[in-house]
Design an enzyme around this catalytic site. Sequence first.
Site, PDB file in Angstrom:
ATOM      1  N   HIS A   1      -5.102  -3.739   1.588  1.00 33.38           N
ATOM      2  CA  HIS A   1      -4.791  -2.346   1.923  1.00 33.38           C
ATOM      3  C   HIS A   1      -6.099  -1.615   2.181  1.00 33.38           C
ATOM      4  CE1 HIS A   1      -2.751   1.488   1.957  1.00 33.38           C
ATOM      5  NE2 HIS A   1      -3.575   1.946   1.029  1.00 33.38           N
TER       6      HIS A   1
ATOM      7  N   CYS B   1      -2.248   1.468   7.670  1.00 36.29           N
ATOM      8  CA  CYS B   1      -3.229   2.028   6.743  1.00 36.29           C
ATOM      9  C   CYS B   1      -4.655   2.050   7.298  1.00 36.29           C
ATOM     10  CB  CYS B   1      -3.187   1.293   5.399  1.00 36.29           C
ATOM     11  SG  CYS B   1      -3.544  -0.475   5.498  1.00 36.29           S
TER      12      CYS B   1
ATOM     13  N   ASP C   1       1.916   1.437   4.914  1.00 34.79           N
ATOM     14  CA  ASP C   1       3.029   1.325   5.851  1.00 34.79           C
ATOM     15  C   ASP C   1       2.704   0.451   7.059  1.00 34.79           C
ATOM     16  OD1 ASP C   1       1.180   2.899   7.109  1.00 34.79           O
ATOM     17  OD2 ASP C   1       2.489   4.636   7.388  1.00 34.79           O
TER      18      ASP C   1
END
Length: 300
Positions: free
Chosen positions: A284, A165, A162
Amino acid sequence: MESVTAEELPEEEEEEEQEQLLKRHRKEKKELQAKIQSMKNAVPKNDKKRRKQLIEDVAKLEGEMEQKHREELEHLKLTSHAKNKIDSVVVNIACLDIENQQPRISKAQKRREKKAALEKEREERIAEAEIENLSGARHLENQKLARILAARHLEIKQIPSDGHCMYRAIEDQLKEQECLLTVATLRSQTAEYMQNHVEDFLPFLTNPNTGDIYTPEEFGKYCDDIVNTAAWGGQLELRALSHILQTPIEVIQADSPPIVVGEEYSNKPLTLIYMRHAYGLGEHYNSVKQLMDSATENGS
């Protein structure tokens, strides 16, 4: 026999409606992934500012679609539940005047078999998707990371994608050390530290359009974004956090040796996983946790 037909027809319609809805959801997800890929291709890789905004936009799109699909499924369940109650009352009244009624157990068995068939079909679709992904970059990265972590009796702990992270992964790691700092606090402290140590960070930030080092105004805007937006965090922010927490931060990757920032500190390192192929946009951060087997062994 009329009572059987009256009961089975709504059930068949319900299953057909559910399958149609799931089919539309799969189509919408594929269309969204194609849209995300198109958005990604439209943003230059070196345009960090636009990529951060893109990450926010993608997270919003994925979240909105997930919520929409969840609400539609819930609405279908509620509607079907209400219809089933009405149908049940009608069928029960009709059955009062019908002799030689079929045993209820056979109808229940029929429902279970239909549900089992739908579940089997769903599992087959999942299996097909997994087979298609066996040679994909995401799958290969996960395999490499799993081997690296297993050697250290660790496994990945998933963190939401989002825009927060990295900070969420740090937050999770701190909980293991009984340090309860929120994402908002970590962002605020990071921006404050960077603003108080401009000379340590400004030389590493350049305007993607001109290639020039950030002006003081641009640097100020960069720090404001850390606090007030879901701006993606990177190595500069990790460096700031290691000084703030006076703790080393280790970042494990699939294809490179681990990166450690804050090596000058002697506290137990916080461990993060950096993944290049986790989602549509790639980058990520995840956290880690002990493997259950090793945790059990240590506790015995």
